[in-house]
Design a protein around this motif. Structure first.
Motif, PDB file in Angstrom:
ATOM      1  N   VAL A  84      -0.056 -28.561   2.084  1.00 19.08           N
ATOM      2  CA  VAL A  84      -0.145 -29.753   1.241  1.00 19.08           C
ATOM      3  C   VAL A  84      -1.573 -29.984   0.737  1.00 19.08           C
ATOM      4  N   GLY A  85      -2.462 -29.074   1.032  1.00 18.08           N
ATOM      5  CA  GLY A  85      -3.859 -29.157   0.604  1.00 18.08           C
ATOM      6  C   GLY A  85      -4.565 -27.895   1.037  1.00 18.08           C
ATOM      7  N   PRO A  86      -5.874 -27.831   0.823  1.00 18.18           N
ATOM      8  CA  PRO A  86      -6.613 -26.649   1.269  1.00 18.18           C
ATOM      9  C   PRO A  86      -6.514 -26.512   2.790  1.00 18.18           C
ATOM     10  N   ILE A  87      -6.235 -25.320   3.260  1.00 24.28           N
ATOM     11  CA  ILE A  87      -6.112 -25.098   4.705  1.00 24.28           C
ATOM     12  C   ILE A  87      -7.497 -24.891   5.305  1.00 24.28           C
ATOM     13  N   ARG A  88      -7.784 -25.712   6.330  1.00 22.95           N
ATOM     14  CA  ARG A  88      -9.039 -25.612   7.075  1.00 22.95           C
ATOM     15  C   ARG A  88      -8.705 -25.688   8.558  1.00 22.95           C
ATOM     16  N   PHE A  89      -9.243 -24.756   9.315  1.00 23.18           N
ATOM     17  CA  PHE A  89      -9.005 -24.736  10.755  1.00 23.18           C
ATOM     18  C   PHE A  89     -10.033 -25.614  11.451  1.00 23.18           C
ATOM     19  N   VAL A  90      -9.551 -26.496  12.332  1.00 17.93           N
ATOM     20  CA  VAL A  90     -10.406 -27.414  13.084  1.00 17.93           C
ATOM     21  C   VAL A  90     -10.334 -26.970  14.546  1.00 17.93           C
TER      22      VAL A  90
END
Length: 154
Positions: A84-90
């Protein structure tokens, strides 16, 4: 005393899991007393993967026992996760890491969503299943999201 410590330890870990937001519901069985049996549709965001939302549909038992939270819900569930948006791993992703948990009976049964990362195909895989203290269920559902660039909007 050991049981109390285990329960307290489990409660401390719960904040790391995603919380579901109810999107909608449909009634499946009319109950004269208490709420009807339903299918709930819920959404939750992966707490360690920004840009991913999972949609879960599951049965909710009604009646008097269901209204009091004493009924055991069925093990069937369906899942669809989407970018649903840019994928960023936290943080670091762990294989089979639990991202969502919902109690489906008073004490002994839970529904869980776990995440895997298929490195070869650069794809996130989510599995929903139900388990019990003594005997779980083989019923499950799976969904996958390829990790793709998100188009920038101007």
């Amino acid at each position: 005393m050991r049981i109390v410590k285990n329960w307290l330890g489990a409660l401390v870990l719960l904040p790391g899991l995603a919380a579901a937001e109810q999107i909608g519901e449909v009634s499946t069985v009319f109950k004269l007393m208490g709420p009807n049996d339903k299918i709930l549709v819920e959404a939750f965001d992966d707490p360690k993967v920004q840009g991913v939302t999972c949609y879960l549909s599951r049965a909710k038992t009604g009646g008097v026992k269901g209204g009091l939270g004493l009924a055991e819900d069925r093990a069937e569930a369906s899942i669809a996760c989407r970018q649903v948006g840019p994928i960023r791993f936290v943080g670091e992703l762990k294989e089979g890491e639990e991202v969502f948990r919902e109690r489906t009976s008073l004490v002994f049964k839970t529904m869980q969503v776990v995440r895997f990362f298929d490195r070869k195909r650069n794809t996130l895989v989510y599995l929903v299943y139900s388990d019990r203290v003594i005997e779980g269920s083989p019923q499950n559902a799976v969904t996958a999201i390829p990790v793709l660039p998100w188009p920038e909007r101007s």
